[in-house]
Write a protein that holds these residues in place. Structure first.
Motif, mmCIF file in Angstrom:
data_model
loop_
_atom_site.group_PDB
_atom_site.id
_atom_site.type_symbol
_atom_site.label_atom_id
_atom_site.label_comp_id
_atom_site.label_asym_id
_atom_site.label_seq_id
_atom_site.Cartn_x
_atom_site.Cartn_y
_atom_site.Cartn_z
ATOM 1 N N ALA A 1 14.773 9.484 3.295
ATOM 2 C CA ALA A 1 14.269 8.231 2.723
ATOM 3 C C ALA A 1 15.702 7.572 2.056
ATOM 4 N N PRO A 2 15.696 6.239 2.098
ATOM 5 C CA PRO A 2 16.830 5.428 1.487
ATOM 6 C C PRO A 2 16.612 5.377 0.015
ATOM 7 N N PRO A 3 17.820 5.235 -0.918
ATOM 8 C CA PRO A 3 17.585 5.110 -2.117
ATOM 9 C C PRO A 3 16.646 3.749 -2.643
ATOM 10 N N SER A 4 16.741 2.610 -1.665
ATOM 11 C CA SER A 4 15.813 1.553 -1.901
ATOM 12 C C SER A 4 14.396 2.027 -2.034
ATOM 13 N N PHE A 5 13.835 3.062 -1.200
ATOM 14 C CA PHE A 5 12.444 3.495 -1.244
ATOM 15 C C PHE A 5 11.920 3.867 -2.702
ATOM 16 N N PHE A 6 12.871 4.823 -3.268
ATOM 17 C CA PHE A 6 12.774 5.183 -4.564
ATOM 18 C C PHE A 6 12.782 4.111 -5.779
ATOM 19 N N GLN A 7 13.956 3.253 -5.599
ATOM 20 C CA GLN A 7 13.739 2.104 -6.494
ATOM 21 C C GLN A 7 12.429 1.276 -6.417
ATOM 22 N N GLN A 8 12.188 0.924 -5.259
ATOM 23 C CA GLN A 8 11.002 0.304 -5.121
ATOM 24 C C GLN A 8 9.643 0.840 -5.554
ATOM 25 N N SER A 9 9.593 2.191 -5.333
ATOM 26 C CA SER A 9 8.248 3.051 -5.794
ATOM 27 C C SER A 9 8.320 3.168 -7.527
ATOM 28 N N VAL A 10 9.535 3.435 -7.789
ATOM 29 C CA VAL A 10 9.489 3.452 -9.190
ATOM 30 C C VAL A 10 9.065 2.230 -9.983
ATOM 31 N N GLU A 11 9.406 1.164 -9.289
ATOM 32 C CA GLU A 11 9.244 -0.340 -10.105
ATOM 33 C C GLU A 11 7.774 -0.523 -9.861
ATOM 34 N N ARG A 12 7.109 -0.035 -8.770
ATOM 35 C CA ARG A 12 5.773 -0.271 -8.401
ATOM 36 C C ARG A 12 5.038 0.410 -9.475
ATOM 37 N N VAL A 13 5.259 1.700 -9.768
ATOM 38 C CA VAL A 13 4.601 2.613 -10.755
ATOM 39 C C VAL A 13 4.718 1.932 -12.122
ATOM 40 N N ASP A 14 5.958 1.530 -12.466
ATOM 41 C CA ASP A 14 5.917 0.947 -13.816
ATOM 42 C C ASP A 14 5.239 -0.175 -13.952
ATOM 43 N N ARG A 15 5.019 -1.004 -12.942
ATOM 44 C CA ARG A 15 4.124 -2.215 -13.012
ATOM 45 C C ARG A 15 2.621 -1.877 -13.145
ATOM 46 N N LEU A 16 2.210 -0.738 -12.533
ATOM 47 C CA LEU A 16 0.905 -0.158 -12.785
ATOM 48 C C LEU A 16 0.589 0.224 -14.145
ATOM 49 N N SER A 17 1.532 0.923 -14.739
ATOM 50 C CA SER A 17 1.555 1.450 -16.166
ATOM 51 C C SER A 17 1.271 0.434 -16.931
ATOM 52 N N SER A 18 1.934 -0.915 -16.973
ATOM 53 C CA SER A 18 1.646 -1.923 -17.682
ATOM 54 C C SER A 18 0.208 -2.788 -17.230
ATOM 55 N N LEU A 19 -0.461 -2.434 -16.476
ATOM 56 C CA LEU A 19 -1.832 -2.930 -16.021
ATOM 57 C C LEU A 19 -2.961 -2.150 -16.598
ATOM 58 N N GLY A 20 -2.659 -1.028 -17.074
ATOM 59 C CA GLY A 20 -3.659 -0.410 -17.909
ATOM 60 C C GLY A 20 -3.972 0.713 -17.198
ATOM 61 N N LEU A 21 -3.289 1.383 -16.260
ATOM 62 C CA LEU A 21 -3.668 2.847 -15.697
ATOM 63 C C LEU A 21 -3.348 3.693 -16.529
#
Length: 289
Positions: free
Chosen positions: A120-140
């Motif tokens: 997997a390219p580094p961009s995959f991990f960068q984008q995935s971490v950013e998505r999880v961060d956004r989810l944390s701010s949405l009340g999960l």
């Protein structure tokens, strides 16, 4: 009129000659008919043209297989992205339970990718971490988010290349080293030390109870290690079970995790560690309780 003996002998000779020209006999007949030099030239031309076609076939087949392989890898990674996207959409719609379920499915897909060492390219991990961060701010809840981050960290760790050191350079650790032993032997060393745990349950260093201890230029192989109370500088963990419970602060500086697993709580203080490992960050990180 019946054939005389001379005619019969000639016919037998021709039949035998025809039989000899089948298979290899045909090839030798070709050489006789064309002459040695001409036949040799023809054979060389034949070999080169056929070999070129063979090489071309193998090359094109290899290219097609590589393309298929990369497509499969992309599809496997896209499952993770799809789950994370769905989780974000459900969270925005107020469907927290469904979003948490999508996060858990993303974590399961990541575990499959890690076990198969799917590139997997580094961009995959960068984008995935950013998505999880956004989810944390949405009340999960932190449990679902940290589970996904832990799977990302272990996936990235599974793809890291392990350093290669001869066993003769290893130092085997059977019991946790005390604070005084650590400070005396490792706090100011300039060379590289390779420590290998005698078994998976051995912790290399006991947790300091006072001031933080700085250790540097060490490769840990196997075993387990709690990060609390240490500043880890230029350290590599290989196949080590990593934990951080936030009892004491810790710091990472150019710390690499190779094929490691993580055992951390679902509290917010563990999130930076998991993101650091998932992004294979070569910088510094301060971990606070």
């Amino acid at each position: 009129m019946p054939l005389n003996e001379t005619d019969r002998a000639w016919i037998r000779q021709e039949i035998q000659s025809a039989h000899r020209r089948r298979g290899l006999g045909k090839f030798t007949g070709f050489i006789k008919d064309w002459g040695g030099t001409s036949a040799a030239v023809a054979i060389v031309i034949f070999a080169f043209t056929q070999w070129g076609a063979y090489v071309q076939f193998r090359t094109h087949t290899g290219d097609r297989l590589d393309t298929i392989e990369h497509t499969i890898y992309s599809l496997q990674r896209s499952q993770v992205t799809s789950h994370l996207q769905s989780a974000e959409e459900e969270a925005k719609a107020g469907q927290v339970a469904t979003a948490n379920a999508q996060l858990r499915m993303a974590a399961e897909s990541l575990q499959t990718l890690a076990s198969g060492h799917v590139p997997a390219p580094p961009s995959f991990f960068q984008q995935s971490v950013e998505r999880v961060d956004r989810l944390s701010s949405l009340g999960l809840n932190n449990a679902s988010a940290n589970q996904a981050l832990m799977a990302l960290a272990e996936y990235r760790s599974a793809l890291q290349q392990s350093p290669n050191f001869p066993p003769s350079s290893w130092r085997v650790v059977s019991l946790p080293m005390t604070t005084s032993e650590i400070a005396e032997q490792f706090s100011k060393q300039s060379g590289l030390t390779v420590l290998r745990a005698a078994n998976p349950d051995v912790q290399f260093f006991a947790t300091p109870t006072g001031n933080a201890i700085t250790v540097q230029n060490i490769v840990f192989i196997g075993g387990k290690q709690k990060l609390d109370g240490f500043t880890w500088v230029g350290v590599t963990f290989v196949g080590t079970k990593i934990s951080f419970d936030g009892t004491y602060p810790a710091a990472l500086d150019r710390t690499l995790f190779v094929n490691c697993t993580f055992d951390v709580s679902n509290q917010p203080h563990a999130t930076p560690l998991l993101e650091y490992a998932a992004l294979a960050d070569a910088g510094t990180l301060q971990l606070n309780p």
